[in-house]
Motif scaffolding. Structure first.
Motif, PDB file in Angstrom:
ATOM      1  N   GLU A  14       0.830  -1.210   0.000  1.00 24.90           N
ATOM      2  CA  GLU A  14       0.000   0.000   0.000  1.00 24.90           C
ATOM      3  C   GLU A  14       0.864   1.261   0.000  1.00 24.90           C
ATOM      4  OE1 GLU A  14      -2.750  -0.176   3.258  1.00 24.90           O
ATOM      5  OE2 GLU A  14      -3.535  -2.141   2.665  1.00 24.90           O
ATOM      6  N   THR A  15       0.293   2.361  -0.461  1.00 24.07           N
ATOM      7  CA  THR A  15       0.991   3.649  -0.457  1.00 24.07           C
ATOM      8  C   THR A  15       1.111   4.151   0.978  1.00 24.07           C
ATOM      9  OG1 THR A  15       0.126   4.160  -2.641  1.00 24.07           O
ATOM     10  CG2 THR A  15       0.955   6.015  -1.345  1.00 24.07           C
ATOM     11  N   VAL A  16       2.296   4.636   1.330  1.00 19.40           N
ATOM     12  CA  VAL A  16       2.559   5.104   2.700  1.00 19.40           C
ATOM     13  C   VAL A  16       3.203   6.495   2.657  1.00 19.40           C
ATOM     14  CG1 VAL A  16       2.773   2.819   3.751  1.00 19.40           C
ATOM     15  CG2 VAL A  16       4.778   3.862   2.669  1.00 19.40           C
ATOM     16  N   ALA A  17       3.072   7.237   3.757  1.00 15.77           N
ATOM     17  CA  ALA A  17       3.691   8.563   3.835  1.00 15.77           C
ATOM     18  C   ALA A  17       5.208   8.448   3.930  1.00 15.77           C
ATOM     19  CB  ALA A  17       3.144   9.323   5.044  1.00 15.77           C
ATOM     20  N   ARG A  18       5.661   7.432   4.638  1.00 17.28           N
ATOM     21  CA  ARG A  18       7.084   7.127   4.737  1.00 17.28           C
ATOM     22  C   ARG A  18       7.218   5.617   4.921  1.00 17.28           C
ATOM     23  NH1 ARG A  18       8.440   5.228   9.697  1.00 17.28           N
ATOM     24  NH2 ARG A  18       7.287   5.979  11.519  1.00 17.28           N
ATOM     25  N   PRO A  19       8.376   5.041   4.594  1.00 14.41           N
ATOM     26  CA  PRO A  19       8.521   3.602   4.802  1.00 14.41           C
ATOM     27  C   PRO A  19       8.656   3.272   6.291  1.00 14.41           C
ATOM     28  CG  PRO A  19      10.577   4.542   3.990  1.00 14.41           C
ATOM     29  CD  PRO A  19       9.568   5.646   3.976  1.00 14.41           C
ATOM     30  N   PRO A  20       8.240   2.073   6.711  1.00 19.12           N
ATOM     31  CA  PRO A  20       8.463   1.648   8.091  1.00 19.12           C
ATOM     32  C   PRO A  20       9.919   1.260   8.313  1.00 19.12           C
ATOM     33  CG  PRO A  20       7.445  -0.115   6.846  1.00 19.12           C
ATOM     34  CD  PRO A  20       7.545   1.064   5.918  1.00 19.12           C
ATOM     35  N   VAL A  21      10.314   1.181   9.577  1.00 16.20           N
ATOM     36  CA  VAL A  21      11.699   0.825   9.901  1.00 16.20           C
ATOM     37  C   VAL A  21      11.740  -0.097  11.112  1.00 16.20           C
ATOM     38  CG1 VAL A  21      11.990   2.957  11.280  1.00 16.20           C
ATOM     39  CG2 VAL A  21      14.014   1.720  10.439  1.00 16.20           C
ATOM     40  N   TRP A  22      12.575  -1.119  11.043  1.00 16.85           N
ATOM     41  CA  TRP A  22      13.000  -1.907  12.199  1.00 16.85           C
ATOM     42  C   TRP A  22      14.393  -2.423  11.881  1.00 16.85           C
ATOM     43  CZ3 TRP A  22      13.705  -7.414  12.319  1.00 16.85           C
ATOM     44  CH2 TRP A  22      13.306  -8.108  11.171  1.00 16.85           C
ATOM     45  N   MET A  23      15.044  -3.033  12.847  1.00 13.70           N
ATOM     46  CA  MET A  23      16.409  -3.507  12.619  1.00 13.70           C
ATOM     47  C   MET A  23      16.539  -4.966  13.028  1.00 13.70           C
ATOM     48  SD  MET A  23      18.882  -0.386  13.873  1.00 13.70           S
ATOM     49  CE  MET A  23      18.343  -0.415  15.582  1.00 13.70           C
ATOM     50  N   MET A  24      17.129  -5.771  12.166  1.00 12.34           N
ATOM     51  CA  MET A  24      17.400  -7.149  12.547  1.00 12.34           C
ATOM     52  C   MET A  24      18.318  -7.165  13.772  1.00 12.34           C
ATOM     53  SD  MET A  24      17.609  -9.227   8.943  1.00 12.34           S
ATOM     54  CE  MET A  24      18.367  -7.994   7.881  1.00 12.34           C
ATOM     55  N   ARG A  25      17.963  -8.014  14.725  1.00 10.83           N
ATOM     56  CA  ARG A  25      18.629  -8.120  16.033  1.00 10.83           C
ATOM     57  C   ARG A  25      18.469  -6.847  16.867  1.00 10.83           C
ATOM     58  NH1 ARG A  25      24.069 -11.899  16.001  1.00 10.83           N
ATOM     59  NH2 ARG A  25      22.906 -13.841  15.872  1.00 10.83           N
ATOM     60  N   GLN A  26      17.385  -6.117  16.646  1.00  9.31           N
ATOM     61  CA  GLN A  26      17.194  -4.879  17.408  1.00  9.31           C
ATOM     62  C   GLN A  26      16.971  -5.168  18.893  1.00  9.31           C
ATOM     63  OE1 GLN A  26      13.825  -3.139  15.357  1.00  9.31           O
ATOM     64  NE2 GLN A  26      12.303  -4.097  16.667  1.00  9.31           N
ATOM     65  N   ALA A  27      16.450  -6.354  19.202  1.00 10.04           N
ATOM     66  CA  ALA A  27      16.260  -6.725  20.605  1.00 10.04           C
ATOM     67  C   ALA A  27      17.526  -7.412  21.088  1.00 10.04           C
ATOM     68  CB  ALA A  27      15.059  -7.665  20.739  1.00 10.04           C
ATOM     69  N   GLY A  28      18.358  -6.663  21.809  1.00 13.93           N
ATOM     70  CA  GLY A  28      19.544  -7.360  22.299  1.00 13.93           C
ATOM     71  C   GLY A  28      20.796  -6.566  22.508  1.00 13.93           C
TER      72      GLY A  28
END
Length: 341
Positions: A14-28
């Motif tokens: 879907e069209t978004v205002a900005r892309p989402p972000v997360w990081m692999m191994r962000q928990a840790g």
């Protein structure tokens, strides 16, 4: 209802205002609050204790406000459940004292009842969902069957996984039977995770790039495809194959909702190879988070411009490194949140 469904919108294209972000191994391991927990509990205790796993999962969301959380766990809980001993040795990494290298070794490998042997993961999902309180989606994950086989056969990490390849090339019947048992277990595991409440799943093929394109089809992709086929009607599936740019064309036709890209494949090439119609995720070099924050922000903006804001999830090209300064991780996340066309 989720308060922030940007990640799920991107997965749907879907069209978004900005892309989402997360990081692999962000928990840790790069977070000071995680290090406090690490001082008190060993690795698998952290994975197997729902209260600890859920707390570790939400720590980066509290600190940075990523658009998705990923459950704190490990890909090697699967072989543990399959009756293969896995130890996590400090300053060494995973160690499997009884590797699977013969048909006799294979006799002790089971396809378990995942709700029994991995029930602690489902409890951690439920505890995490409570803590998140519908703030952001939760991602569940598993290793690809080939990547799990690499550890089960090698017995530890490796630069070339020569023993794993030797099994595949000299005793392919044993290798394929082991791969199928891992696949069957993984499908049941990911379905149980979805039933417990995860909003999407990601398959990590961390060692897929060790194989030639022909061998990748035989020993890795055909099993990942089984997982996609079994899961895609239950939840969005993201596939991340490190070093697997050569397979992106086939991956794009697989029914997966998104494909992860590592930092060795440019945005332009990734879009070209996938036909430009599937959501891509990546591909910031994790070591680039050692750059000054201002430079990180500039590079993130350039990366989004290169991929385009739609059908794109901002992420690293592999897991975050342990020694990244928290201010630099923040710069990465903030750059995405501040992005505007």
């Amino acid at each position: 209802m989720l308060k922030n469904d940007l990640f799920l919108k991107a997965l749907k294209g879907e069209t978004v205002a900005r892309p989402p972000v997360w990081m692999m191994r962000q928990a840790g391991r790069y977070l000071p609050e995680f290090m406090e927990i690490r001082k008190k509990y060993d690795f698998f205790t952290r994975c197997q204790t729902p209260e600890l796993a859920s707390e570790i999962t939400v720590q980066p969301i509290r600190r940075y406000g990523m658009d998705a959380a990923i459950l704190f766990s490990d890909i090697l809980v699967i072989p543990q459940a399959m009756n293969i001993e896995v130890q996590m040795k400090p300053n060494f990494g995973p160690y499997l004292p009884n590797p699977i290298r013969t048909s006799q070794d294979l006799e002790r490998v089971i396809v378990p009842d995942v709700n029994d042997s991995l029930g602690y993961v489902m409890q951690a999902i439920k505890a995490t969902k409570e803590k998140l309180d519908n703030a952001v989606p939760l991602i569940g994950f598993a290793g690809s069957p080939w990547t799990i086989l690499c550890y089960c056969v090698q017995g530890q990490g490796s630069k070339n996984f020569d023993k794993a390849k030797e099994l595949c090339f000299t005793r392919p019947v044993v290798a394929h039977e082991l791969l199928q048992r891992i696949t069957d277990t993984t499908i049941a595991y990911l379905k149980a995770k979805v039933a417990a409440g995860v909003d999407a799943v990601q398959v990590f093929d961390s060692w897929g790039g060790m194989l030639s394109p022909v061998d990748y089809q035989e020993f890795s992709w055909r099993y990942i495809q089984q997982i996609i086929d079994a899961l895609k009607d239950h939840a969005p599936v993201i596939v991340f194959g490190k070093g697997c740019w050569f397979a992106l064309g086939e991956m794009a036709k697989s029914g997966a909702s998104a494909l992860g890209v590592d930092w060795t494949c440019s945005a332009r090439n990734a879009r070209y190879l996938t036909g430009g119609k599937i959501t891509l995720q990546g591909n910031f070099d994790p070591a680039r988070l050692l750059s000054p924050p201002a430079e990180i922000k500039k590079m993130v903006r350039q990366m989004i411009d290169a991929f385009g804001k739609d059908r794109y999830i901002v992420n690293l090209g592999h897991g975050i490194l342990p020694h990244i300064p928290v201010a630099n991780a923040k710069a990465f996340i903030d750059a995405v949140k501040e992005y505007s066309v």
